[in-house]
Write a protein that holds these residues in place. Structure first.
Motif, PDB file in Angstrom:
ATOM      1  N   TRP A 127     -44.377  -8.984 -17.926  1.00 47.88           N
ATOM      2  CA  TRP A 127     -44.694  -9.976 -16.894  1.00 47.88           C
ATOM      3  C   TRP A 127     -43.443 -10.480 -16.187  1.00 47.88           C
ATOM      4  CZ3 TRP A 127     -49.296  -9.408 -15.470  1.00 47.88           C
ATOM      5  CH2 TRP A 127     -50.276  -9.049 -16.376  1.00 47.88           C
ATOM      6  N   LEU A 128     -42.352 -10.611 -16.908  1.00 48.95           N
ATOM      7  CA  LEU A 128     -41.105 -11.017 -16.263  1.00 48.95           C
ATOM      8  C   LEU A 128     -40.614  -9.928 -15.314  1.00 48.95           C
ATOM      9  CD1 LEU A 128     -39.295 -12.704 -19.259  1.00 48.95           C
ATOM     10  CD2 LEU A 128     -40.166 -13.818 -17.207  1.00 48.95           C
ATOM     11  N   ALA A 129     -40.730  -8.679 -15.729  1.00 41.04           N
ATOM     12  CA  ALA A 129     -40.309  -7.574 -14.868  1.00 41.04           C
ATOM     13  C   ALA A 129     -41.173  -7.508 -13.611  1.00 41.04           C
ATOM     14  CB  ALA A 129     -40.375  -6.253 -15.634  1.00 41.04           C
ATOM     15  N   VAL A 130     -42.454  -7.785 -13.743  1.00 44.49           N
ATOM     16  CA  VAL A 130     -43.334  -7.807 -12.564  1.00 44.49           C
ATOM     17  C   VAL A 130     -42.878  -8.901 -11.596  1.00 44.49           C
ATOM     18  CG1 VAL A 130     -45.687  -8.348 -11.800  1.00 44.49           C
ATOM     19  CG2 VAL A 130     -45.325  -6.761 -13.679  1.00 44.49           C
ATOM     20  N   GLY A 131     -42.510 -10.063 -12.125  1.00 43.38           N
ATOM     21  CA  GLY A 131     -42.012 -11.150 -11.274  1.00 43.38           C
ATOM     22  C   GLY A 131     -40.748 -10.762 -10.535  1.00 43.38           C
TER      23      GLY A 131
ATOM     24  N   ALA B 179     -35.133  -7.003 -17.780  1.00 42.83           N
ATOM     25  CA  ALA B 179     -36.208  -7.800 -18.371  1.00 42.83           C
ATOM     26  C   ALA B 179     -37.188  -6.939 -19.157  1.00 42.83           C
ATOM     27  CB  ALA B 179     -36.952  -8.573 -17.282  1.00 42.83           C
ATOM     28  N   LEU B 180     -37.290  -5.670 -18.830  1.00 43.06           N
ATOM     29  CA  LEU B 180     -38.177  -4.785 -19.579  1.00 43.06           C
ATOM     30  C   LEU B 180     -37.615  -4.430 -20.953  1.00 43.06           C
ATOM     31  CD1 LEU B 180     -39.516  -2.228 -16.974  1.00 43.06           C
ATOM     32  CD2 LEU B 180     -40.849  -3.852 -18.314  1.00 43.06           C
ATOM     33  N   TRP B 181     -36.293  -4.250 -21.055  1.00 47.06           N
ATOM     34  CA  TRP B 181     -35.672  -3.718 -22.280  1.00 47.06           C
ATOM     35  C   TRP B 181     -34.319  -4.419 -22.488  1.00 47.06           C
ATOM     36  CZ3 TRP B 181     -38.859  -0.669 -24.930  1.00 47.06           C
ATOM     37  CH2 TRP B 181     -38.360   0.113 -25.969  1.00 47.06           C
ATOM     38  N   PRO B 182     -34.289  -5.705 -22.880  1.00 47.24           N
ATOM     39  CA  PRO B 182     -33.028  -6.452 -22.885  1.00 47.24           C
ATOM     40  C   PRO B 182     -32.150  -6.282 -24.124  1.00 47.24           C
ATOM     41  CG  PRO B 182     -34.804  -7.904 -23.463  1.00 47.24           C
ATOM     42  CD  PRO B 182     -35.428  -6.565 -23.149  1.00 47.24           C
TER      43      PRO B 182
ATOM     44  N   ILE C 109     -37.675 -20.802 -14.217  1.00 46.21           N
ATOM     45  CA  ILE C 109     -38.819 -21.538 -14.763  1.00 46.21           C
ATOM     46  C   ILE C 109     -39.744 -20.580 -15.511  1.00 46.21           C
ATOM     47  CG2 ILE C 109     -40.927 -22.780 -14.103  1.00 46.21           C
ATOM     48  CD1 ILE C 109     -39.208 -24.129 -11.893  1.00 46.21           C
ATOM     49  N   GLY C 110     -39.918 -19.374 -14.985  1.00 43.24           N
ATOM     50  CA  GLY C 110     -40.717 -18.363 -15.673  1.00 43.24           C
ATOM     51  C   GLY C 110     -40.147 -18.017 -17.035  1.00 43.24           C
ATOM     52  N   HIS C 111     -38.819 -17.953 -17.135  1.00 39.27           N
ATOM     53  CA  HIS C 111     -38.192 -17.684 -18.429  1.00 39.27           C
ATOM     54  C   HIS C 111     -38.434 -18.831 -19.410  1.00 39.27           C
ATOM     55  CE1 HIS C 111     -36.138 -13.930 -17.720  1.00 39.27           C
ATOM     56  NE2 HIS C 111     -35.698 -14.385 -16.569  1.00 39.27           N
TER      57      HIS C 111
ATOM     58  N   PRO D 177     -36.388 -14.870 -31.999  1.00 38.03           N
ATOM     59  CA  PRO D 177     -35.370 -14.022 -31.376  1.00 38.03           C
ATOM     60  C   PRO D 177     -35.723 -13.632 -29.937  1.00 38.03           C
ATOM     61  CG  PRO D 177     -35.942 -13.177 -33.543  1.00 38.03           C
ATOM     62  CD  PRO D 177     -36.893 -14.275 -33.235  1.00 38.03           C
ATOM     63  N   LEU D 178     -37.012 -13.470 -29.667  1.00 38.84           N
ATOM     64  CA  LEU D 178     -37.434 -13.143 -28.311  1.00 38.84           C
ATOM     65  C   LEU D 178     -37.241 -14.335 -27.378  1.00 38.84           C
ATOM     66  CD1 LEU D 178     -40.757 -11.319 -29.222  1.00 38.84           C
ATOM     67  CD2 LEU D 178     -38.510 -10.308 -28.860  1.00 38.84           C
ATOM     68  N   ALA D 179     -37.514 -15.529 -27.869  1.00 39.93           N
ATOM     69  CA  ALA D 179     -37.316 -16.729 -27.062  1.00 39.93           C
ATOM     70  C   ALA D 179     -35.837 -16.941 -26.749  1.00 39.93           C
ATOM     71  CB  ALA D 179     -37.887 -17.939 -27.786  1.00 39.93           C
ATOM     72  N   VAL D 180     -34.984 -16.681 -27.717  1.00 45.14           N
ATOM     73  CA  VAL D 180     -33.537 -16.807 -27.481  1.00 45.14           C
ATOM     74  C   VAL D 180     -33.089 -15.806 -26.421  1.00 45.14           C
ATOM     75  CG1 VAL D 180     -31.275 -16.509 -28.566  1.00 45.14           C
ATOM     76  CG2 VAL D 180     -33.059 -17.794 -29.742  1.00 45.14           C
ATOM     77  N   ALA D 181     -33.595 -14.581 -26.490  1.00 47.35           N
ATOM     78  CA  ALA D 181     -33.261 -13.573 -25.470  1.00 47.35           C
ATOM     79  C   ALA D 181     -33.760 -14.017 -24.104  1.00 47.35           C
ATOM     80  CB  ALA D 181     -33.863 -12.223 -25.848  1.00 47.35           C
ATOM     81  N   ASN D 182     -34.910 -14.640 -24.072  1.00 48.97           N
ATOM     82  CA  ASN D 182     -35.469 -15.135 -22.816  1.00 48.97           C
ATOM     83  C   ASN D 182     -34.575 -16.212 -22.215  1.00 48.97           C
ATOM     84  OD1 ASN D 182     -37.427 -15.074 -20.867  1.00 48.97           O
ATOM     85  ND2 ASN D 182     -39.074 -15.653 -22.227  1.00 48.97           N
ATOM     86  N   ILE D 183     -34.114 -17.117 -23.044  1.00 43.45           N
ATOM     87  CA  ILE D 183     -33.221 -18.188 -22.570  1.00 43.45           C
ATOM     88  C   ILE D 183     -31.886 -17.601 -22.104  1.00 43.45           C
ATOM     89  CG2 ILE D 183     -31.966 -20.251 -23.303  1.00 43.45           C
ATOM     90  CD1 ILE D 183     -34.990 -20.687 -22.893  1.00 43.45           C
TER      91      ILE D 183
END
Length: 131
Positions: A16-20, A48-51, A83-85, A100-106
């Motif tokens: 969804w982030l990559a789509v944005g 965003a697809l493969w961080p 904001i999406g992140h 760990p995914l949330a930390v990568a998102n931030i």
């Protein structure tokens, strides 16, 4: 471990982030003057697809045009992508396994706010990995 995290990331947040980012890139590529923003957005969409296993480095030679472009990007698209992140990181933080995914998102927020003058490189190729 990196591959497992990337697959989980792809399912729960990355797609969804990559789509944005891809939508922002398509909109930016409509006008000729905003094509650099579109290209930066497509690079970030791939990130965003493969961080996991990659990092963002700032280019020390980025000039004043990069700074001006980042200011425009911040006002038009960057704040919304950041904001999406934040929104996608909240449910990941709530679930214990998603931390760990949330930390990568931030960690993706700075490049979403200021994409020009940033390079996405493998951790093996990073200039800061040896220090």
């Amino acid at each position: 471990m990196r591959t497992i995290l990337n697959i989980i990331w792809l399912v729960f947040a990355g797609f969804w982030l990559a789509v944005g980012y891809a939508l922002a890139g398509i909109i930016c590529c409509i006008l000729i003057v905003t094509i650099p923003f579109g290209l930066a957005s497509f690079r970030i969409a791939a990130y965003a697809l493969w961080p996991f296993g990659r990092t963002v480095e700032r280019d020390p030679d980025a000039g004043v045009f990069s700074l001006l472009g980042n200011i425009i990007w911040f006002l038009v698209a960057g704040i919304w992508l950041a904001i999406g992140h934040v929104v996608t990181s909240i449910p990941l933080f709530v679930s214990i396994i998603g931390i760990p995914l949330a930390v990568a998102n931030i960690k993706m927020i700075p490049v979403s706010l200021l994409p020009l003058g940033a390079r996405i490189v493998d951790n093996d190729q990073s200039r800061t990995s040896g220090t």
